[in-house]
Design a protein around this motif. Structure first.
Motif, mmCIF file in Angstrom:
data_model
loop_
_atom_site.group_PDB
_atom_site.id
_atom_site.type_symbol
_atom_site.label_atom_id
_atom_site.label_comp_id
_atom_site.label_asym_id
_atom_site.label_seq_id
_atom_site.Cartn_x
_atom_site.Cartn_y
_atom_site.Cartn_z
ATOM 1 N N UNK A 199 -4.114 10.541 6.955
ATOM 2 C CA UNK A 199 -3.131 10.681 5.669
ATOM 3 C C UNK A 199 -2.245 9.342 5.677
ATOM 4 N N UNK A 200 -1.837 8.547 6.799
ATOM 5 C CA UNK A 200 -1.126 7.533 6.544
ATOM 6 C C UNK A 200 -1.922 6.237 5.758
ATOM 7 N N UNK A 201 -3.391 6.636 5.970
ATOM 8 C CA UNK A 201 -4.262 5.179 5.351
ATOM 9 C C UNK A 201 -4.217 5.717 3.950
ATOM 10 N N UNK A 202 -4.212 6.975 3.404
ATOM 11 C CA UNK A 202 -4.308 7.425 2.189
ATOM 12 C C UNK A 202 -3.304 7.065 1.460
ATOM 13 N N UNK A 203 -2.038 7.053 1.983
ATOM 14 C CA UNK A 203 -0.738 6.508 1.410
ATOM 15 C C UNK A 203 -0.782 5.226 1.232
ATOM 16 N N UNK A 204 -1.221 4.381 2.067
ATOM 17 C CA UNK A 204 -1.347 2.771 2.226
ATOM 18 C C UNK A 204 -2.131 2.695 0.873
ATOM 19 N N UNK A 205 -3.317 3.279 0.828
ATOM 20 C CA UNK A 205 -4.311 2.710 -0.134
ATOM 21 C C UNK A 205 -3.616 2.947 -1.553
ATOM 22 N N UNK A 206 -2.959 4.395 -1.644
ATOM 23 C CA UNK A 206 -2.511 4.810 -3.132
ATOM 24 C C UNK A 206 -1.344 3.806 -3.394
ATOM 25 N N UNK A 207 -0.466 3.385 -2.518
ATOM 26 C CA UNK A 207 0.506 2.471 -2.951
ATOM 27 C C UNK A 207 0.060 0.933 -3.441
#
Length: 136
Positions: A13-21
């Motif tokens: 999940x943290x990586x999904x947030x990083x990518x989306x930002x």
């Protein structure tokens, strides 16, 4: 900003947030100097543990995408767009590499791949040109 999180997916999940930002910065949805939601706000909005959001923000800080604004949260760095554009391009290139490898391993010819690529590129370009979402 809207986040789409897949809690059952293989990507943390943290990586999904990083990518989306990073994608939002590359696309101009988030701009230099703009504040991002606080850890607490985003955790509440996404119903995700605040430590997960904090980890994503720490990684974005380490990648020089976000910076702390004393007492007021986190903002997008003014020089983040070039880094985020490169990150987006690398993600796209990786996806293309995987798709090509799968298609070739599955027996598609180079000509068949070119035809599929050209048709899809034309379709997507027409959707974007008509103001429709890229996800349509």
């Amino acid at each position: 900003m809207y986040f789409s999180i897949d809690t059952d997916g293989a990507v943390p999940i943290y990586e999904q947030i990083v990518r989306q930002v990073k994608l939002a910065v590359a696309d101009g949805i988030l701009v230099g100097g703009q504040r991002v939601p606080s850890v607490r706000q985003l955790a509440s909005q996404l119903a995700i543990n605040s430590n997960t959001i904090a980890r994503a923000y720490q990684e974005l800080q380490a990648d020089h995408v976000l910076e702390p604004l004393r007492g007021r949260g986190m903002i997008v760095r003014r020089d983040a767009i070039n880094r985020c554009t490169k990150a987006r391009n690398a993600l796209v290139a990786d996806g293309v590499r995987r798709a090509l490898a799968d298609a070739l391993a599955g027996g598609m010819t180079a000509d068949e791949l070119r035809e599929v690529f050209e048709m899809e590129l034309q379709r997507q370009s027409s959707l974007i040109g008509n103001g429709k979402s890229r996800e349509a």
